[in-house]
Design an enzyme around this catalytic site. Sequence first.
Site, PDB file in Angstrom:
ATOM      1  N   PRO A  16       0.776  -1.241   0.000  1.00  0.00           N
ATOM      2  CA  PRO A  16       0.000   0.000   0.000  1.00  0.00           C
ATOM      3  C   PRO A  16       0.805   1.287   0.000  1.00  0.00           C
ATOM      4  O   PRO A  16       0.236   2.365  -0.144  1.00  0.00           O
ATOM      5  CB  PRO A  16      -0.809  -0.119   1.289  1.00  0.00           C
ATOM      6  CG  PRO A  16       0.106  -0.883   2.196  1.00  0.00           C
ATOM      7  CD  PRO A  16       0.788  -1.888   1.320  1.00  0.00           C
ATOM      8  N   ASP A  39       3.994   1.466 -11.401  1.00  0.00           N
ATOM      9  CA  ASP A  39       2.856   2.368 -11.334  1.00  0.00           C
ATOM     10  C   ASP A  39       3.135   3.583 -10.459  1.00  0.00           C
ATOM     11  O   ASP A  39       4.156   3.659  -9.764  1.00  0.00           O
ATOM     12  CB  ASP A  39       1.646   1.629 -10.753  1.00  0.00           C
ATOM     13  CG  ASP A  39       0.939   0.758 -11.778  1.00  0.00           C
ATOM     14  OD1 ASP A  39       1.199   0.924 -12.973  1.00  0.00           O
ATOM     15  OD2 ASP A  39       0.132  -0.103 -11.370  1.00  0.00           O
ATOM     16  N   LYS A  61      -0.781   5.953 -13.664  1.00  0.00           N
ATOM     17  CA  LYS A  61      -1.958   6.689 -14.110  1.00  0.00           C
ATOM     18  C   LYS A  61      -2.689   7.232 -12.886  1.00  0.00           C
ATOM     19  O   LYS A  61      -2.652   6.675 -11.810  1.00  0.00           O
ATOM     20  CB  LYS A  61      -2.882   5.803 -14.933  1.00  0.00           C
ATOM     21  CG  LYS A  61      -3.317   4.523 -14.251  1.00  0.00           C
ATOM     22  CD  LYS A  61      -4.062   3.615 -15.214  1.00  0.00           C
ATOM     23  CE  LYS A  61      -3.141   3.019 -16.252  1.00  0.00           C
ATOM     24  NZ  LYS A  61      -3.825   2.086 -17.154  1.00  0.00           N
ATOM     25  N   GLY A  92       0.865  -1.181  -7.200  1.00  0.00           N
ATOM     26  CA  GLY A  92       0.507  -0.869  -5.827  1.00  0.00           C
ATOM     27  C   GLY A  92      -0.472  -1.880  -5.262  1.00  0.00           C
ATOM     28  O   GLY A  92      -1.311  -2.424  -5.978  1.00  0.00           O
ATOM     29  N   GLY A  93      -0.373  -2.143  -3.956  1.00  0.00           N
ATOM     30  CA  GLY A  93      -1.280  -3.090  -3.320  1.00  0.00           C
ATOM     31  C   GLY A  93      -1.037  -4.504  -3.806  1.00  0.00           C
ATOM     32  O   GLY A  93       0.094  -4.979  -3.856  1.00  0.00           O
ATOM     33  N   ASP A  94      -2.117  -5.179  -4.171  1.00  0.00           N
ATOM     34  CA  ASP A  94      -2.057  -6.535  -4.711  1.00  0.00           C
ATOM     35  C   ASP A  94      -2.456  -6.477  -6.180  1.00  0.00           C
ATOM     36  O   ASP A  94      -3.431  -5.812  -6.531  1.00  0.00           O
ATOM     37  CB  ASP A  94      -3.009  -7.457  -3.950  1.00  0.00           C
ATOM     38  CG  ASP A  94      -2.945  -8.888  -4.447  1.00  0.00           C
ATOM     39  OD1 ASP A  94      -2.202  -9.681  -3.856  1.00  0.00           O
ATOM     40  OD2 ASP A  94      -3.629  -9.215  -5.444  1.00  0.00           O
ATOM     41  N   MET A 171     -11.063   3.779  -4.506  1.00  0.00           N
ATOM     42  CA  MET A 171     -11.216   4.844  -5.507  1.00  0.00           C
ATOM     43  C   MET A 171     -12.514   5.623  -5.325  1.00  0.00           C
ATOM     44  O   MET A 171     -13.213   5.941  -6.275  1.00  0.00           O
ATOM     45  CB  MET A 171     -11.134   4.246  -6.922  1.00  0.00           C
ATOM     46  CG  MET A 171      -9.781   3.638  -7.227  1.00  0.00           C
ATOM     47  SD  MET A 171      -9.687   2.739  -8.802  1.00  0.00           S
ATOM     48  CE  MET A 171     -10.292   1.121  -8.313  1.00  0.00           C
ATOM     49  N   GLY A 200      -3.236   5.928   2.884  1.00  0.00           N
ATOM     50  CA  GLY A 200      -3.030   4.966   3.959  1.00  0.00           C
ATOM     51  C   GLY A 200      -1.632   4.368   3.966  1.00  0.00           C
ATOM     52  O   GLY A 200      -1.140   3.919   2.942  1.00  0.00           O
TER      53      GLY A 200
END
Length: 266
Positions: A16, A39, A61, A92-94, A171, A200
């Site tokens: 994250p 990203d 993006k 990012g994230g998973d 989002m 976060g």
Amino acid sequence: MSQYVEGIVYLVGAGPGDPGLLTLRAARLLASADTVVYDRLIHPEVLAHARPHARLVFVGKEGGGESVAQEEIHALLIAQARLGRSVVRLKGGDPFVFGRGGEEALALEAAGIAYEVVPGVSSGLAAPAAAAIPVTHRGVSGSVTFATAHRTGQAPDWAHLAGAETLVLFMAGRRLEEVTLALIAAGRAPSTPAAIVEAGTWAHQRVLEAPLASIAARAREEAVGSPALLVVGEVVSLRAQLPTLARARPGMAGPEQFLKVEAGHE
């Protein structure tokens, strides 16, 4: 005679934001990759795991801004792998949780490119935790629903989402007023505790709490930016009982330190 070496693409979750949440496998793959395609919202300390002469290609993006077309990203990954390179597609994230990793896996499958998926810590879990909000809690919430507020050509099932014990909406920032009105119209109580978690696990993380009916106005007053998650449910009220965690500040750099290498630049 030179021997052809087939490349491989790793679809890697970077977590994250906090570089400490990067998995060991992700770090090892970055250290050996020839090309890293990454990203927006990838921490510089995560990119620092890449080997010194790796090619770094930024394809990030942001909602409402310029972006690299998804089809161009597919073509880039395929082309790099066909050059025999080890490619880390850093997301990012998973990669399989609202990260379009499934689309990229399908494109690689269709092209006959070897690939693997390396899961990452999803912001849907990490951001509420960093904000002192447990998404499940015995006697309060026995289930959690993850959804996105941004869907192309298809409206969310608001009746289903309104009935979730805990709802974590990705989002949601740009559509927050629309989202909250839709949830209330679908039957969610306007007084339901809600929170917006902006950035976060980053150093500039912010958490705003308000009843569902007024969280959009609160976010607008405070000029909440992206990325932001909306958490809806009684679990939000537990934050007041966890002041030690609620006061804790993640120790990461802000987004101004992002490193960007444009696509096509070595």
